[in-house]
Design a protein around this motif. Structure first.
Motif, PDB file in Angstrom:
ATOM      1  N   UNK A  58       0.837  -1.195   0.000  1.00 33.56           N
ATOM      2  CA  UNK A  58       0.000   0.000   0.000  1.00 33.56           C
ATOM      3  C   UNK A  58       0.871   1.244   0.000  1.00 33.56           C
ATOM      4  N   UNK A  59       0.243   2.400  -0.056  1.00 33.02           N
ATOM      5  CA  UNK A  59       0.979   3.661  -0.084  1.00 33.02           C
ATOM      6  C   UNK A  59       1.595   3.975   1.276  1.00 33.02           C
ATOM      7  N   UNK A  60       2.608   4.838   1.255  1.00 35.32           N
ATOM      8  CA  UNK A  60       3.240   5.276   2.500  1.00 35.32           C
ATOM      9  C   UNK A  60       2.290   6.216   3.240  1.00 35.32           C
ATOM     10  N   UNK A  61       2.062   5.939   4.507  1.00 35.53           N
ATOM     11  CA  UNK A  61       1.185   6.809   5.298  1.00 35.53           C
ATOM     12  C   UNK A  61       1.949   7.532   6.407  1.00 35.53           C
ATOM     13  N   UNK A  62       3.230   7.174   6.585  1.00 29.88           N
ATOM     14  CA  UNK A  62       4.030   7.831   7.611  1.00 29.88           C
ATOM     15  C   UNK A  62       5.481   7.413   7.483  1.00 29.88           C
ATOM     16  N   UNK A  63       6.371   8.204   8.086  1.00 25.68           N
ATOM     17  CA  UNK A  63       7.798   7.894   8.015  1.00 25.68           C
ATOM     18  C   UNK A  63       8.519   8.487   9.214  1.00 25.68           C
ATOM     19  N   UNK A  64       9.641   7.852   9.581  1.00 30.49           N
ATOM     20  CA  UNK A  64      10.465   8.287  10.699  1.00 30.49           C
ATOM     21  C   UNK A  64      11.927   8.116  10.306  1.00 30.49           C
ATOM     22  N   UNK A  65      12.755   9.089  10.642  1.00 33.78           N
ATOM     23  CA  UNK A  65      14.198   8.953  10.473  1.00 33.78           C
ATOM     24  C   UNK A  65      14.817   8.804  11.858  1.00 33.78           C
ATOM     25  N   UNK A  66      15.514   7.677  12.086  1.00 32.13           N
ATOM     26  CA  UNK A  66      16.061   7.418  13.417  1.00 32.13           C
ATOM     27  C   UNK A  66      17.283   6.511  13.293  1.00 32.13           C
ATOM     28  N   UNK A  67      18.373   6.873  14.001  1.00 32.14           N
ATOM     29  CA  UNK A  67      19.592   6.065  13.997  1.00 32.14           C
ATOM     30  C   UNK A  67      20.057   5.752  12.577  1.00 32.14           C
ATOM     31  N   UNK A  68      20.089   6.778  11.743  1.00 35.57           N
ATOM     32  CA  UNK A  68      20.572   6.676  10.360  1.00 35.57           C
ATOM     33  C   UNK A  68      19.737   5.723   9.519  1.00 35.57           C
ATOM     34  N   UNK A  69      18.525   5.463   9.939  1.00 31.58           N
ATOM     35  CA  UNK A  69      17.612   4.617   9.167  1.00 31.58           C
ATOM     36  C   UNK A  69      16.346   5.397   8.837  1.00 31.58           C
ATOM     37  N   UNK A  70      15.786   5.119   7.665  1.00 36.38           N
ATOM     38  CA  UNK A  70      14.504   5.687   7.263  1.00 36.38           C
ATOM     39  C   UNK A  70      13.451   4.602   7.402  1.00 36.38           C
ATOM     40  N   UNK A  71      12.471   4.853   8.245  1.00 37.02           N
ATOM     41  CA  UNK A  71      11.407   3.890   8.501  1.00 37.02           C
ATOM     42  C   UNK A  71      10.156   4.362   7.758  1.00 37.02           C
ATOM     43  N   UNK A  72       9.645   3.527   6.854  1.00 41.47           N
ATOM     44  CA  UNK A  72       8.465   3.865   6.063  1.00 41.47           C
ATOM     45  C   UNK A  72       7.312   2.966   6.485  1.00 41.47           C
ATOM     46  N   UNK A  73       6.194   3.595   6.782  1.00 34.66           N
ATOM     47  CA  UNK A  73       5.033   2.869   7.296  1.00 34.66           C
ATOM     48  C   UNK A  73       3.914   2.874   6.270  1.00 34.66           C
ATOM     49  N   UNK A  74       3.398   1.679   5.964  1.00 36.12           N
ATOM     50  CA  UNK A  74       2.207   1.547   5.146  1.00 36.12           C
ATOM     51  C   UNK A  74       1.009   1.244   6.015  1.00 36.12           C
ATOM     52  N   UNK A  75      -0.110   0.977   5.398  1.00 31.03           N
ATOM     53  CA  UNK A  75      -1.307   0.686   6.173  1.00 31.03           C
ATOM     54  C   UNK A  75      -1.236  -0.635   6.914  1.00 31.03           C
ATOM     55  N   UNK A  76      -0.455  -1.592   6.393  1.00 28.80           N
ATOM     56  CA  UNK A  76      -0.385  -2.916   7.011  1.00 28.80           C
ATOM     57  C   UNK A  76       1.038  -3.372   7.301  1.00 28.80           C
ATOM     58  N   UNK A  77       2.046  -2.749   6.680  1.00 28.71           N
ATOM     59  CA  UNK A  77       3.424  -3.199   6.849  1.00 28.71           C
ATOM     60  C   UNK A  77       4.360  -2.014   7.021  1.00 28.71           C
ATOM     61  N   UNK A  78       5.562  -2.312   7.523  1.00 25.91           N
ATOM     62  CA  UNK A  78       6.596  -1.302   7.734  1.00 25.91           C
ATOM     63  C   UNK A  78       7.913  -1.823   7.162  1.00 25.91           C
ATOM     64  N   UNK A  79       8.703  -0.933   6.562  1.00 27.58           N
ATOM     65  CA  UNK A  79       9.999  -1.339   6.034  1.00 27.58           C
ATOM     66  C   UNK A  79      11.068  -0.321   6.411  1.00 27.58           C
ATOM     67  N   UNK A  80      12.320  -0.772   6.465  1.00 23.36           N
ATOM     68  CA  UNK A  80      13.453   0.064   6.866  1.00 23.36           C
ATOM     69  C   UNK A  80      14.407   0.246   5.686  1.00 23.36           C
ATOM     70  N   UNK A  81      14.923   1.468   5.549  1.00 25.55           N
ATOM     71  CA  UNK A  81      15.944   1.755   4.548  1.00 25.55           C
ATOM     72  C   UNK A  81      17.177   2.297   5.254  1.00 25.55           C
ATOM     73  N   UNK A  82      18.339   1.936   4.702  1.00 18.98           N
ATOM     74  CA  UNK A  82      19.606   2.412   5.253  1.00 18.98           C
ATOM     75  C   UNK A  82      20.562   2.753   4.122  1.00 18.98           C
ATOM     76  N   UNK A  83      21.325   3.835   4.286  1.00 18.17           N
ATOM     77  CA  UNK A  83      22.311   4.220   3.297  1.00 18.17           C
ATOM     78  C   UNK A  83      23.532   3.317   3.425  1.00 18.17           C
ATOM     79  N   UNK A  84      23.783   2.471   2.415  1.00 14.10           N
ATOM     80  CA  UNK A  84      24.898   1.535   2.450  1.00 14.10           C
ATOM     81  C   UNK A  84      25.919   1.853   1.370  1.00 14.10           C
TER      82      UNK A  84
END
Length: 212
Positions: free
Chosen positions: A186-212
């Protein structure tokens, strides 16, 4: 004289106000330590408040601080507020788009990125220059902004997409510098940047991104 249990004390209300509907405003209870006074509890007035700075307008939509400097958005105005409470308008030539909702900030050591009503603005600390970022650089309205690992990040509203700026430069946005979140259904409904990670929240799932 009859006793009134709870008459002098904190607020407490049940779902049924007929059963219990206590309300204590602008006072706080203090218990007698010895317990030998005329009353076990007394009510003290709460400390008063002193006006620090009046921004005017109808609503303060956000505040941010960086390196000892303080900023606030009131309606369509972006102010810097000194330690003495003196305000200075920093966006006289470029009013912020005002939808009455909160502004969101992303802060580096040199710049402040502002998301307001789907549009993006940038304030440069060294020069006090406030500018609007061309909305055609983004694939839609920007809902949230973050700063991670020397990159500004703009999260699109109602999409599975986010874009990132040039390194250490909130003015540089390339249409090819983006990512589509394929792991969310689903579409992104929220996001958080914490400890050099980008946390993207959907309606049912969440995923983490990191600069590598």
């Amino acid at each position: 004289m009859p006793e009134f249990p709870g008459f002098c004390g904190p607020s407490y209300a049940l779902e049924s106000l007929n059963a219990d509907a206590q309300m204590c405003k602008n006072w706080y209870p203090e218990r007698s330590e010895l317990g030998t006074g005329k009353s076990m509890w007394i009510l003290n007035p709460t400390p008063g408040l002193q006006l620090f700075c009046d921004l005017g307008g109808s609503k303060t939509r956000g505040q941010v601080s960086i390196n000892g400097r303080n900023f606030a958005v009131s309606d369509a105005n972006f102010y810097e507020i000194s330690a003495a409470g003196v305000k200075t308008l920093r966006n006289a030539a470029v009013p912020l788009s005002d939808d009455t909702f909160l502004c969101l900030f992303a802060v580096s050591a040199t710049q402040i990125l502002i998301a307001s009503a789907g549009l993006v603005y940038l304030f440069t600390l060294a020069t006090n220059v406030f500018q609007a970022i061309d909305p055609t650089k983004f694939d839609g309205n920007v809902g949230q902004v973050h700063y991670v690992d020397a990159f500004f990040i703009a999260v699109m509203l109602g999409k599975q997409k986010f874009q990132f700026s040039g390194i250490l430069d909130g003015t540089a946005w390339d249409a090819l510098d983006f990512d589509v979140v394929s792991v969310l259904p689903d579409n992104i409904i929220g996001s958080i940047a914490d400890h050099r990670e980008l946390v993207l929240l959907g309606g049912t799932k969440t995923t983490f991104y990191q600069n590598t």
